[in-house]
Scaffold this motif. Structure first.
Motif, PDB file in Angstrom:
ATOM      1  N   ASN A  10      45.801  41.854  44.909  1.00  0.00           N
ATOM      2  CA  ASN A  10      46.478  41.385  46.506  1.00  0.00           C
ATOM      3  C   ASN A  10      45.014  39.969  45.950  1.00  0.00           C
ATOM      4  O   ASN A  10      44.569  40.001  44.895  1.00  0.00           O
ATOM      5  CB  ASN A  10      46.025  42.159  47.890  1.00  0.00           C
ATOM      6  CG  ASN A  10      44.197  42.395  47.831  1.00  0.00           C
ATOM      7  OD1 ASN A  10      43.450  41.732  46.670  1.00  0.00           O
ATOM      8  ND2 ASN A  10      43.657  42.408  48.507  1.00  0.00           N
ATOM      9  N   ALA A  11      45.785  38.916  46.935  1.00  0.00           N
ATOM     10  CA  ALA A  11      44.703  37.457  46.606  1.00  0.00           C
ATOM     11  C   ALA A  11      43.819  37.757  46.653  1.00  0.00           C
ATOM     12  O   ALA A  11      42.889  36.669  45.346  1.00  0.00           O
ATOM     13  CB  ALA A  11      45.228  36.681  47.964  1.00  0.00           C
ATOM     14  N   THR A  12      42.675  38.511  46.701  1.00  0.00           N
ATOM     15  CA  THR A  12      41.570  38.643  46.442  1.00  0.00           C
ATOM     16  C   THR A  12      41.292  39.452  45.503  1.00  0.00           C
ATOM     17  O   THR A  12      39.993  38.426  44.803  1.00  0.00           O
ATOM     18  CB  THR A  12      40.964  39.174  48.047  1.00  0.00           C
ATOM     19  OG1 THR A  12      40.954  39.376  48.940  1.00  0.00           O
ATOM     20  CG2 THR A  12      39.013  39.513  47.938  1.00  0.00           C
ATOM     21  N   THR A  13      41.728  39.887  44.836  1.00  0.00           N
ATOM     22  CA  THR A  13      41.929  40.434  42.858  1.00  0.00           C
ATOM     23  C   THR A  13      41.388  39.348  42.539  1.00  0.00           C
ATOM     24  O   THR A  13      40.561  38.880  41.563  1.00  0.00           O
ATOM     25  CB  THR A  13      42.395  41.412  43.275  1.00  0.00           C
ATOM     26  OG1 THR A  13      43.071  42.664  44.009  1.00  0.00           O
ATOM     27  CG2 THR A  13      42.334  42.005  41.355  1.00  0.00           C
ATOM     28  N   LEU A  32      50.089  34.142  46.694  1.00  0.00           N
ATOM     29  CA  LEU A  32      49.838  35.188  47.208  1.00  0.00           C
ATOM     30  C   LEU A  32      49.864  35.790  48.695  1.00  0.00           C
ATOM     31  O   LEU A  32      50.090  35.909  49.042  1.00  0.00           O
ATOM     32  CB  LEU A  32      49.738  36.450  45.920  1.00  0.00           C
ATOM     33  CG  LEU A  32      50.869  37.264  44.999  1.00  0.00           C
ATOM     34  CD1 LEU A  32      49.133  37.778  44.043  1.00  0.00           C
ATOM     35  CD2 LEU A  32      51.646  37.117  45.213  1.00  0.00           C
ATOM     36  N   ASP A  33      48.862  35.153  48.830  1.00  0.00           N
ATOM     37  CA  ASP A  33      48.188  35.436  50.006  1.00  0.00           C
ATOM     38  C   ASP A  33      49.194  34.472  51.176  1.00  0.00           C
ATOM     39  O   ASP A  33      49.657  34.929  52.038  1.00  0.00           O
ATOM     40  CB  ASP A  33      46.524  34.442  50.472  1.00  0.00           C
ATOM     41  CG  ASP A  33      45.938  34.829  51.550  1.00  0.00           C
ATOM     42  OD1 ASP A  33      45.665  35.561  52.284  1.00  0.00           O
ATOM     43  OD2 ASP A  33      44.864  33.871  51.985  1.00  0.00           O
ATOM     44  N   GLY A  44      51.777  36.820  51.335  1.00  0.00           N
ATOM     45  CA  GLY A  44      51.385  38.119  52.177  1.00  0.00           C
ATOM     46  C   GLY A  44      51.807  39.173  51.438  1.00  0.00           C
ATOM     47  O   GLY A  44      52.693  40.237  51.606  1.00  0.00           O
ATOM     48  N   VAL A  45      52.204  39.025  49.892  1.00  0.00           N
ATOM     49  CA  VAL A  45      53.091  39.924  48.956  1.00  0.00           C
ATOM     50  C   VAL A  45      51.172  41.263  48.231  1.00  0.00           C
ATOM     51  O   VAL A  45      50.394  40.530  48.009  1.00  0.00           O
ATOM     52  CB  VAL A  45      53.404  39.112  48.634  1.00  0.00           C
ATOM     53  CG1 VAL A  45      53.612  40.167  46.810  1.00  0.00           C
ATOM     54  CG2 VAL A  45      54.744  38.316  48.348  1.00  0.00           C
ATOM     55  N   GLU A  46      51.122  42.215  48.265  1.00  0.00           N
ATOM     56  CA  GLU A  46      50.713  42.868  48.112  1.00  0.00           C
ATOM     57  C   GLU A  46      51.148  43.055  46.635  1.00  0.00           C
ATOM     58  O   GLU A  46      51.930  44.359  46.996  1.00  0.00           O
ATOM     59  CB  GLU A  46      49.571  43.438  47.929  1.00  0.00           C
ATOM     60  CG  GLU A  46      48.756  44.071  48.205  1.00  0.00           C
ATOM     61  CD  GLU A  46      48.098  44.961  49.366  1.00  0.00           C
ATOM     62  OE1 GLU A  46      47.825  46.287  49.321  1.00  0.00           O
ATOM     63  OE2 GLU A  46      47.859  44.655  50.352  1.00  0.00           O
TER      64      GLU A  46
END
Length: 65
Positions: free
Chosen positions: A28-31, A16-17, A20-22
């Motif tokens: 997002n990638a942090t989640t 995802l990071d 660049g998808v949310e």
């Protein structure tokens, strides 16, 4: 088992990071990274690692009795 799931979650977060998808409302990638860290912490704490040994020995030990 939780470590394998954490590795899969980290892989999804990395993809995802890189792309660049949310995925909507704050996912997002942090989640995915935080979820993976939570799963690794649970694995290190021993959650989900109970096996046959914790219930009185191995199956061979019970067969000899």
């Amino acid at each position: 088992m939780l470590a394998v799931v954490a590795a899969i979650v980290f892989g999804l977060g990395l993809l995802l990071d890189l792309v660049g998808v949310e995925l909507g409302a704050g996912i997002n990638a942090t989640t995915f990274m935080l979820l993976g860290l939570l799963l690794l912490a649970l694995h290190q704490a021993g959650v989900g690692t109970a096996g046959i040994r914790s219930s009185g020995g191995t199956w061979r030990g019970r067969a000899r009795r």
